[in-house]
Write an enzyme that holds these catalytic residues in place. Structure first.
Site, PDB file in Angstrom:
ATOM      1  CE  LYS A 141      -2.782   1.894   5.158  1.00  0.00           C
ATOM      2  NZ  LYS A 141      -2.697   1.085   3.948  1.00  0.00           N
TER       3      LYS A 141
ATOM      4  CB  SER B 232      -0.962   0.006   1.184  1.00  0.00           C
ATOM      5  OG  SER B 232      -0.297   0.390   2.363  1.00  0.00           O
TER       6      SER B 232
END
Lengths: 159, 171
Positions: free
Chosen positions: B85, B35
């Site tokens: 993230k 990701s």
């Protein structure tokens, strides 16, 4: 060059301080610590000015259950901590008495409310809270001494 | 006995001191998944593309965050799981979701996080803004493998989807 006795004892003393400081830190962070509570939202179970004992083991091992009284980071202000009771857990349907509707508690979340329903800002206002914000479970009232004792699971317990 | 005693002494010293260091100062973790590509675990490194990053815990305790910082956070769905993230928006900002369907106002004490690899990331586009209390560390360096050692730059989102006002709603 050999270390002088003074340097050696200073070094030993420094290591002792680092060691005991770390043991104290780990105990307060991962085992149990004291919390000073202020505000009326958990009355009559916990009153403003009480000092309570909390343990972190239940939170770390995901063993928090419904009816537990918990210390949690405030979702709106993470530097502040709140003390509330777990009313519902993931999968539960809970009735919000403020907005008069049902909420389905999402995976990994809990629904928190104060015992003093008329004077508590909690999940009824800011919604369900992620489990990851929980810090500890309150299990003992330490102060004041005349009310000191283990914390029961029932809301209605009055001292 | 002397040996066991010395060993026990070392353990009683090393375990609490290192646990305190990891919790208070920082720790190194392996990055899993795609990701955060291409910054972390780049695809050209093939099967051996696991990066290890240094997570700075000291700066998280101060609760000061910037747009563009890479952070680790507790998954809002599963308290045992951690995500890595990038912070895309801070409290008070408005964000257009990646599918361009709606504008979201980031509430007080919250932030909006996204993986760099759009479309391959479970992030705020799925679970919404997260409380900054879920952030456990700032990823500041890649420390392993040696040929990948580097500082991780703070990169605010390039495209115009983040507004430091309520401008998103006005569009």
């Amino acid at each position: 060059m050999a270390a002088t006795p003074l340097a050696q004892s200073l070094r030993t003393a420094l290591l002792r301080v680092v060691q005991s400081g770390s043991i104290l830190y780990c105990t307060l962070e991962f085992v149990a610590d004291f919390v000073f509570c202020s505000g009326p939202s958990m009355e009559p179970t916990i009153k403003s000015g009480d000092v309570v004992l909390t343990e972190h083991i239940s939170v770390i091992f995901n063993k928090i259950r419904k009816r537990d009284v918990v210390i949690c980071k405030s979702p709106k202000s993470p530097k502040d901590y709140i003390c509330k009771r777990v009313i519902a857990m993931e999968g539960d349907n809970v009735y919000n008495t403020e907005s008069n509707n049902f909420t389905n508690v999402r995976r990994g979340h809990v629904w928190l409310e104060g015992d003093n329903k008329d004077n508590s800002s909690d999940s009824r206002n800011y919604g369900q809270v992620p489990y990851g914000l929980l810090r500890g479970r309150v299990f003992f009232v330490l102060w004041p001494l005349y009310r000191a004792g283990p914390l029961g699971l029932d809301t209605e317990k009055s001292f | 006995m002397g040996l066991i005693g010395a060993l026990a002494k070392t353990v009683v010293f090393a375990v609490p001191v290192s646990a305190t260091f990891f919790d208070l100062i920082g720790t190194v973790v392996a990055v899993e998944g795609v990701s955060m590509q291409p910054v972390l675990n780049p695809p050209e490194c093939g099967n051996s593309n696991t990066d290890y990053v240094f997570l700075n815990r000291l700066s998280v305790n101060a609760l000061q965050f910037q747009r563009g910082e890479i952070v680790s956070l507790v998954s809002p769905f599963n308290p045992s799981q951690r995500y890595i993230k990038r912070i895309v928006a801070l409290e008070g900002d408005t964000v257009k979701t990646l599918d361009k369907e709606k504008c979201v106002l980031v509430p007080t004490g919250h932030c909006w996080v996204e993986g760099d690899h759009h479309g391959r990331s479970v992030d705020s586009n799925v679970f919404g803004p997260i409380s900054t209390g879920l952030i456990t560390g700032k990823a500041t360096y890649i420390v392993w493998p040696p040929n990948r050692m580097q500082r991780l730059e703070v990169q605010p989102a390039g495209e115009q989807r983040v507004y430091q006002t309520k401008a998103c709603f006005a569009q």
